[in-house]
Scaffold this motif. Structure first.
Motif, PDB file in Angstrom:
ATOM      1  N   LEU A  31      75.015  52.845  32.760  1.00  0.00           N
ATOM      2  CA  LEU A  31      75.680  54.126  33.029  1.00  0.00           C
ATOM      3  C   LEU A  31      76.971  54.252  32.227  1.00  0.00           C
ATOM      4  N   SER A  32      77.693  53.141  32.088  1.00  0.00           N
ATOM      5  CA  SER A  32      78.926  53.181  31.294  1.00  0.00           C
ATOM      6  C   SER A  32      78.615  53.500  29.840  1.00  0.00           C
ATOM      7  N   GLU A  33      77.519  52.925  29.327  1.00  0.00           N
ATOM      8  CA  GLU A  33      77.109  53.205  27.951  1.00  0.00           C
ATOM      9  C   GLU A  33      76.714  54.668  27.798  1.00  0.00           C
ATOM     10  N   LEU A  34      75.991  55.203  28.777  1.00  0.00           N
ATOM     11  CA  LEU A  34      75.606  56.611  28.726  1.00  0.00           C
ATOM     12  C   LEU A  34      76.847  57.503  28.777  1.00  0.00           C
ATOM     13  N   THR A  35      77.840  57.101  29.548  1.00  0.00           N
ATOM     14  CA  THR A  35      79.098  57.856  29.605  1.00  0.00           C
ATOM     15  C   THR A  35      79.758  57.896  28.230  1.00  0.00           C
ATOM     16  N   ARG A  36      79.735  56.772  27.532  1.00  0.00           N
ATOM     17  CA  ARG A  36      80.318  56.728  26.187  1.00  0.00           C
ATOM     18  C   ARG A  36      79.507  57.583  25.217  1.00  0.00           C
ATOM     19  N   VAL A 127      74.297  68.053  33.076  1.00  0.00           N
ATOM     20  CA  VAL A 127      73.871  66.841  33.779  1.00  0.00           C
ATOM     21  C   VAL A 127      73.230  65.918  32.748  1.00  0.00           C
ATOM     22  N   VAL A 128      73.766  64.707  32.637  1.00  0.00           N
ATOM     23  CA  VAL A 128      73.258  63.735  31.673  1.00  0.00           C
ATOM     24  C   VAL A 128      72.535  62.642  32.446  1.00  0.00           C
ATOM     25  N   VAL A 129      71.259  62.463  32.156  1.00  0.00           N
ATOM     26  CA  VAL A 129      70.408  61.563  32.939  1.00  0.00           C
ATOM     27  C   VAL A 129      70.118  60.282  32.152  1.00  0.00           C
ATOM     28  N   ASP A 130      70.294  59.133  32.823  1.00  0.00           N
ATOM     29  CA  ASP A 130      70.131  57.840  32.156  1.00  0.00           C
ATOM     30  C   ASP A 130      68.670  57.384  32.119  1.00  0.00           C
ATOM     31  N   HIS A 131      67.780  58.302  31.886  1.00  0.00           N
ATOM     32  CA  HIS A 131      66.351  58.000  31.821  1.00  0.00           C
ATOM     33  C   HIS A 131      65.708  59.025  30.893  1.00  0.00           C
ATOM     34  N   ASP A 132      64.516  58.729  30.433  1.00  0.00           N
ATOM     35  CA  ASP A 132      63.750  59.724  29.688  1.00  0.00           C
ATOM     36  C   ASP A 132      63.011  60.609  30.684  1.00  0.00           C
ATOM     37  N   LEU A 133      63.156  61.915  30.534  1.00  0.00           N
ATOM     38  CA  LEU A 133      62.570  62.866  31.471  1.00  0.00           C
ATOM     39  C   LEU A 133      61.311  63.498  30.897  1.00  0.00           C
ATOM     40  N   THR A 134      60.387  63.822  31.784  1.00  0.00           N
ATOM     41  CA  THR A 134      59.256  64.640  31.371  1.00  0.00           C
ATOM     42  C   THR A 134      59.764  66.081  31.256  1.00  0.00           C
ATOM     43  N   VAL A 149      70.516  70.231  31.218  1.00  0.00           N
ATOM     44  CA  VAL A 149      70.113  68.859  31.502  1.00  0.00           C
ATOM     45  C   VAL A 149      69.744  68.154  30.199  1.00  0.00           C
ATOM     46  N   LEU A 150      70.341  67.001  29.989  1.00  0.00           N
ATOM     47  CA  LEU A 150      70.057  66.194  28.807  1.00  0.00           C
ATOM     48  C   LEU A 150      69.637  64.807  29.259  1.00  0.00           C
ATOM     49  N   ASP A 151      68.487  64.334  28.800  1.00  0.00           N
ATOM     50  CA  ASP A 151      68.143  62.949  29.101  1.00  0.00           C
ATOM     51  C   ASP A 151      68.740  62.045  28.027  1.00  0.00           C
ATOM     52  N   ARG A 152      68.577  60.743  28.194  1.00  0.00           N
ATOM     53  CA  ARG A 152      69.220  59.785  27.291  1.00  0.00           C
ATOM     54  C   ARG A 152      68.785  59.998  25.843  1.00  0.00           C
ATOM     55  N   THR A 153      67.502  60.260  25.652  1.00  0.00           N
ATOM     56  CA  THR A 153      66.997  60.475  24.298  1.00  0.00           C
ATOM     57  C   THR A 153      67.624  61.715  23.665  1.00  0.00           C
ATOM     58  N   ALA A 154      67.745  62.798  24.426  1.00  0.00           N
ATOM     59  CA  ALA A 154      68.336  64.032  23.894  1.00  0.00           C
ATOM     60  C   ALA A 154      69.777  63.803  23.466  1.00  0.00           C
ATOM     61  N   VAL A 155      70.519  63.015  24.237  1.00  0.00           N
ATOM     62  CA  VAL A 155      71.916  62.724  23.894  1.00  0.00           C
ATOM     63  C   VAL A 155      71.980  61.943  22.585  1.00  0.00           C
ATOM     64  N   ILE A 156      71.148  60.900  22.481  1.00  0.00           N
ATOM     65  CA  ILE A 156      71.164  60.079  21.273  1.00  0.00           C
ATOM     66  C   ILE A 156      70.743  60.896  20.050  1.00  0.00           C
ATOM     67  N   LEU A 157      69.720  61.717  20.196  1.00  0.00           N
ATOM     68  CA  LEU A 157      69.280  62.562  19.082  1.00  0.00           C
ATOM     69  C   LEU A 157      70.382  63.509  18.630  1.00  0.00           C
ATOM     70  N   SER A 158      71.098  64.102  19.576  1.00  0.00           N
ATOM     71  CA  SER A 158      72.180  65.033  19.237  1.00  0.00           C
ATOM     72  C   SER A 158      73.297  64.321  18.487  1.00  0.00           C
ATOM     73  N   LYS A 304      69.987  49.904  23.433  1.00  0.00           N
ATOM     74  CA  LYS A 304      68.814  49.783  24.296  1.00  0.00           C
ATOM     75  C   LYS A 304      68.269  51.170  24.599  1.00  0.00           C
ATOM     76  N   LYS A 305      66.989  51.220  24.859  1.00  0.00           N
ATOM     77  CA  LYS A 305      66.301  52.481  25.130  1.00  0.00           C
ATOM     78  C   LYS A 305      66.410  53.441  23.946  1.00  0.00           C
ATOM     79  N   LEU A 306      66.553  52.899  22.736  1.00  0.00           N
ATOM     80  CA  LEU A 306      66.589  53.765  21.557  1.00  0.00           C
ATOM     81  C   LEU A 306      65.214  54.399  21.412  1.00  0.00           C
TER      82      LEU A 306
END
Length: 463
Positions: A31-36, A127-134, A149-158, A304-306
């Motif tokens: 969660l801390s990594e997702l916050t960053r 809302v930023v979610v620390d999982h990949d969403l359907t 709503v942004l899942d972890r993948t959407a944040v990394i892609l952006s 992780k979870k790249l």
């Protein structure tokens, strides 16, 4: 998501589900990594909502009670409309056996999360979610919270999309983004009905979404063709660099690779305390320059979870690491989760079939590690190099170790060149480490240290 200046950064809530088999430390680190990541994207993370569950709720990740708690922070209803696709009872009521057991939340003090009269200006917009969403989970969350709503993948892609600089990196990110988008296309009210085909138009019975998906597939094909051409150019450049000794910096994102690159090469490589500040491979010569020259390359960081498509897209970029003679695995020794980060990096390197004998672990940011921890780290990682990229003496020590690595297999030989072959003497100075040089009536005597292949090449008679 649109960019805002620092004063208008969108407020965001981080949402995570603590599932079985995940330790408290691992969960908090994630969660801390997702916050960053969210902060790097330009969001102002003002709170955290978590829930312990055996798995993600099918409809909206968390159970109904926790969903309503989240909605208080975003101004939503906390309820998924009954007609929402794939809405399950666990999101519509508080009767789900997993829905609120052992839950907790951590929200910013100024967010007034327990108040129903919170001023609209303070509501979170994302809302930023620390999982990949359907796609249906993302839609249901948006309907219940009224927020983006942004899942972890959407944040990394952006983040990748913003930080890509070279044409090659931009193509790689765009391919991954389109692959991510395709299954998430929604039917719009207008044009959603199936229409008759026509020349250059939709195929018979093809819906608007199907047409968009076909356009995406065509665009991905175009991008891959262009990328293939660029990768050929990159391969040519790497082959030219094979004549030099090459060292690649690899490791988890924000481990300090770019700072170390800057310190070793004296270059103006971009450095920022952000995740994925570097996406494009940068190659510079070790400074002060050595003979033969040693090239240092900085590569994209791992995480992780790249997203799988991003790993695949950046395969050509990571070829810099595979082709290097020496790999420095840079680790942020001050990070609580550095051991799991080491494993993430090692997994990628194994997947690339990189010879582990060429990898040296560099424990960076030791200036941030408490003194009492130093001895423990030395015992745990006896073969690692411990340093801080901010300390010049540490950087100088690393530079010497790099030079020693390449010189251990070099030969020392005496060479003689008649005065008429002065050009070859100049070549020796340009390519070898000249230990001594003397002159007599016949010509120039050199004692040099160099790789066998280069020595044999220079010793061939001049034509």
């Amino acid at each position: 998501m649109r960019e805002n200046n620092d004063e208008e950064r969108p407020r965001a809530i981080v949402l995570g589900v603590h599932m079985q088999g995940v330790s408290d430390g691992e969960f908090d680190s994630s969660l801390s990594e997702l916050t960053r990541l969210a902060t790097t994207l330009g969001l102002d993370v003002v709170g955290r909502i978590t829930q312990k569950r055996s798995g993600l709720a099918t409809a909206a990740v968390v159970g109904g009670g926790k969903l309503k708690e989240l909605a208080k922070l975003t101004g939503g209803t906390g309820v998924i409309p009954s007609g929402a696709k794939n809405a399950k009872s666990d999101a519509d009521s508080d009767t789900d056996p997993d829905s609120d057991s052992d839950t907790d939340s951590d929200t910013d003090p100024d967010s007034d999360s327990d108040s129903d009269t919170e001023p609209p200006a303070k509501l979170a917009q994302v809302v930023v979610v620390d999982h990949d969403l359907t796609p249906s989970q993302a839609r249901n969350l948006e309907k219940a919270t009224g927020a983006e709503v942004l899942d972890r993948t959407a944040v990394i892609l952006s983040i990748f999309q913003r930080h890509a600089r070279s044409r090659e990196a931009k193509l790689q990110v765009e391919i991954a983004r389109l692959v991510y988008m395709a299954p998430r296309l929604r039917e719009s009210g207008a044009g959603a009905d199936r229409q008759r085909g026509g020349i250059g138009g939709k195929g018979a019975g093809e819906s608007a979404v199907e047409l968009d998906k076909r356009k995406i597939r065509d665009r991905i094909s175009e991008l891959r063709e262009e990328l293939k051409a660029l990768e050929g150019e990159s391969q040519t450049r790497r082959q030219r660099r094979d004549q030099h000794n090459t060292t690649a910096l690899v490791g988890y994102t924000n481990a300090g690779k770019s700072s170390l690159m800057r310190a070793l090469t004296g270059s103006d490589v971009y450095v920022a305390d952000k995740l994925f500040a570097t996406l494009d491979t940068t190659v510079r010569a070790l400074q002060p320059e050595t003979k033969p020259r040693i090239l240092i390359s900085d590569t994209v960081g791992f995480i992780k979870k790249l997203p799988h498509d991003l790993v695949a897209s950046f395969r050509s970029t990571l070829d810099e690491a595979r082709d290097a003679h020496l790999l420095l695995h840079v680790v942020d020794a001050s990070d609580f989760a550095f051991r799991s980060q080491i494993e993430v990096t090692r997994d990628v390197l194994r997947e690339m079939k990189i010879d582990e004998s060429s990898i040296v672990v560099v424990m960076n940011k030791m200036d941030k590690v408490p003194e009492g921890e130093h001895a423990k780290l030395l015992e745990e990682f006896p073969d690692a190099i411990f340093l801080s990229a901010k300390r010049p003496d540490d950087v100088a020590m690393l530079r010497e170790k790099i030079i020693q690595f390449f010189e251990k297999d070099m030969l020392e030989e005496n060479l003689f060149f008649p005065y008429a072959e002065g050009k070859r003497v100049a070549e020796a100075h340009a390519s070898f480490r000249v230990l001594s040089e003397t002159h007599d009536e016949q010509g120039t005597h050199l004692r040099v240290r160099a790789p066998r292949a280069l020595l044999e090449q220079l010793k061939k008679p001049a034509h």
